[in-house]
Scaffold this motif. Structure first.
Motif, mmCIF file in Angstrom:
data_model
loop_
_atom_site.group_PDB
_atom_site.id
_atom_site.type_symbol
_atom_site.label_atom_id
_atom_site.label_comp_id
_atom_site.label_asym_id
_atom_site.label_seq_id
_atom_site.Cartn_x
_atom_site.Cartn_y
_atom_site.Cartn_z
ATOM 1 N N SER A 81 -8.102 -3.197 -27.676
ATOM 2 C CA SER A 81 -7.850 -4.563 -28.145
ATOM 3 C C SER A 81 -6.684 -5.141 -27.356
ATOM 4 O O SER A 81 -5.907 -4.405 -26.726
ATOM 5 N N GLY A 82 -6.558 -6.457 -27.420
ATOM 6 C CA GLY A 82 -5.402 -7.108 -26.798
ATOM 7 C C GLY A 82 -4.115 -6.707 -27.497
ATOM 8 O O GLY A 82 -3.070 -6.535 -26.854
ATOM 9 N N ALA A 83 -4.179 -6.543 -28.813
ATOM 10 C CA ALA A 83 -2.988 -6.138 -29.562
ATOM 11 C C ALA A 83 -2.513 -4.765 -29.091
ATOM 12 O O ALA A 83 -1.305 -4.522 -28.958
ATOM 13 N N TYR A 107 1.555 -14.878 -30.231
ATOM 14 C CA TYR A 107 0.408 -14.470 -31.045
ATOM 15 C C TYR A 107 0.939 -13.733 -32.280
ATOM 16 O O TYR A 107 1.901 -12.978 -32.184
ATOM 17 N N GLU A 150 4.502 -15.767 -23.528
ATOM 18 C CA GLU A 150 3.084 -16.104 -23.748
ATOM 19 C C GLU A 150 2.946 -17.548 -23.314
ATOM 20 O O GLU A 150 3.428 -18.445 -23.992
ATOM 21 N N SER A 154 -1.482 -19.775 -27.827
ATOM 22 C CA SER A 154 -2.887 -20.094 -28.100
ATOM 23 C C SER A 154 -3.085 -21.065 -29.256
ATOM 24 O O SER A 154 -4.217 -21.264 -29.687
ATOM 25 N N SER A 181 -3.668 -14.495 -21.748
ATOM 26 C CA SER A 181 -5.048 -14.627 -22.248
ATOM 27 C C SER A 181 -5.580 -16.050 -22.110
ATOM 28 O O SER A 181 -6.740 -16.255 -21.774
ATOM 29 N N SER A 201 -5.710 -10.401 -24.049
ATOM 30 C CA SER A 201 -6.771 -10.124 -24.987
ATOM 31 C C SER A 201 -8.058 -10.345 -24.207
ATOM 32 O O SER A 201 -8.495 -11.484 -24.014
ATOM 33 N N THR A 203 -10.832 -9.687 -25.131
ATOM 34 C CA THR A 203 -11.801 -10.162 -26.123
ATOM 35 C C THR A 203 -12.171 -11.626 -25.850
ATOM 36 O O THR A 203 -13.273 -12.052 -26.185
ATOM 37 N N LYS A 204 -11.240 -12.368 -25.277
ATOM 38 C CA LYS A 204 -11.398 -13.814 -25.131
ATOM 39 C C LYS A 204 -12.188 -14.131 -23.855
ATOM 40 O O LYS A 204 -13.303 -13.671 -23.735
ATOM 41 N N VAL A 213 -14.198 -6.269 -28.471
ATOM 42 C CA VAL A 213 -12.751 -6.421 -28.647
ATOM 43 C C VAL A 213 -12.094 -5.509 -27.616
ATOM 44 O O VAL A 213 -12.381 -4.300 -27.582
ATOM 45 N N ALA A 214 -11.257 -6.082 -26.758
ATOM 46 C CA ALA A 214 -10.687 -5.309 -25.647
ATOM 47 C C ALA A 214 -9.365 -5.912 -25.212
ATOM 48 O O ALA A 214 -9.077 -7.081 -25.476
#
Ligand SMILES: *Cc1c(COP(=O)(O)O)cnc(C)c1O
Length: 388
Positions: A81-83, A107, A150, A154, A181, A201, A203-204, A213-214
């Motif tokens: 996940s990005g987290a 985030y 960041e 977002s 991201s 992330s 995932t986006k 989810v990555a």
């Protein structure tokens, strides 16, 4: 950057797998060695060889090479996940007693990592308004080891002058990590501006299909090796080979998706900025954005996120607007092929278990523009505005 070579060929050793055009999913947890000597050599370089899939897996390695090349980085690690990517990057840089400076509205789980989780282990964090570089200088103390950025974020899209912050940090031996991201490697290159670690992330936009989810973390070979030996192997938040394979497929169309998304977002942005029901549009590219000059200099293109503040009498009207959308799916996340609407009031209520982004009004609705025809999206918004 030879984009099509990176996306279509880099890391893909086709003669090793029967000339297959799509790479194999190497669905194996372990890799066997022909001799003790070979096994010993594998153990010495677990990141560069194949020993155990919690370390390095051949399918995931293809993706690592592509994402590193896109970011202009020497190496990249993929995460589940990005987290996880952000957590591993931060944990690799700090220890108990250290101090971190972070932008005011990261985030939400980046804030939770710093404030709650690392706070318990004696890492202190100062959150500063990153739109003014002087705030970083003012917050730095003798114990500062890391600056967390960041740009843009977002939800409200505040940006930091990455080159200026990187110069301040480097002069003091402080590391920097930037969540990239929103921009994707195509629209912003933090490493070229002097940032040490870039987190995604994936995932986006990188995956782009709302089915994986990555996360990704990019940096120098030496720094990535430190992350690998430390938090990557210890926390074990890996990307599975099958998910890596899906991500390789998603990534192949990143440039063409981002082109289409940028064009549609420009049209939707113009529509929203001219609409009497819209009080304010948040976007790095909105006219009236005080950081427009920085957007122009630091971002080479638009992404598909924008946030609107409506002329609405109350939250119930915002709910009517969102409930009236039919082509925008209402949910969290962003960056897929499909357009999405995210009403802040649905998630960040006063009693919600999540962290409300610092100072973000509950009246905002974030839109993620996908690959639909622009007219379809504009018509959908127009009919939802009629319900306000
Ligand atoms: C979604 C998101 C993350 C977290 O990524 P996951 O893949 O959901 O763990 C981190 N940063 C930003 C800006 C995000 O939007």
């Amino acid at each position: 950057m030879d984009l099509s070579w990176i996306l279509n060929h880099l890391g893909e050793d086709r003669e090793r797998y029967f000339g297959a055009v799509a790479p194999p999913i190497v669905q194996s947890s372990i890799f066997a060695f022909p001799s003790v000597a070979a096994m010993r050599a594998g153990f010495r370089d677990q990141l560069g060889s194949h020993v155990y899939t919690r370390g390095n897996n051949p399918t995931v390695e293809i993706l690592r090479k592509k994402v590193a090349a896109l970011e202009g980085a020497e190496d990249c690690l993929m995460f589940g996940s990005g987290a996880a990517a952000m957590s591993a990057g931060v944990i690799a840089c700090v220890t108990g007693g250290d101090h971190v400076v972070c932008v005011a509205r990261p985030y939400s789980w980046t804030r939770a990592l710093l404030q709650d989780l690392l706070g318990r282990f004696g890492v202190a964090t100062s959150f500063v308004d990153g739109t003014d570089v002087a705030n970083f200088e003012a917050a730095i103390n003798d114990r500062t080891r890391l600056i967390v950025l960041e740009s843009p974020n977002s939800m409200t899209f505040e940006q930091q002058d990455l080159a200026a912050v990187a110069a301040i940090a480097r002069a003091r031996g402080i590391r920097t990590i930037c969540d990239n991201s929103y921009a994707t490697p195509l629209n912003q290159s933090p490493i070229a501006l002097g940032i040490d670690l870039v987190a995604h992330s994936a995932t986006k936009y990188l995956n782009g299909h709302s089915d994986v989810v990555a996360g990704a973390l990019c940096g120098t070979a030496a720094l990535i090796r430190d992350v690998f030996r430390g938090p990557y192997m210890t926390l074990g938040a890996i990307l599975a080979p099958h998910d890596a394979w899906l991500m390789i497929r998603g990534l192949r169309t990143l440039p063409i998706r981002m082109q289409r998304i940028a064009a549609t977002t420009g049209k939707v942005l113009a529509f929203l900025q001219a609409h009497p029901r819209v009080r304010r549009v948040y976007s790095p590219h909105a006219s009236g954005n005080p950081q427009w000059g920085l957007s122009d200099r630091q971002l080479s293109g638009a992404s598909g996120l924008l946030t609107i503040e409506l002329h609405a009498p109350d939250i119930a009207a915002i709910e009517r607007f969102c409930d009236g959308l039919t082509r925008f799916l209402m949910t969290v996340s962003w960056g897929g092929y499909e357009s999405l609407a995210f009403p802040v009031c649905a998630v960040f209520a006063a009693d919600a278990p999540m962290h409300p982004p610092h100072g973000v009004p509950l009246t905002l609705v974030r839109l993620s523009i996908g690959l639909e025809e622009p007219d379809v999206l504009i018509a959908d918004l127009e009919s939802a505005f009629a319900r306000l």
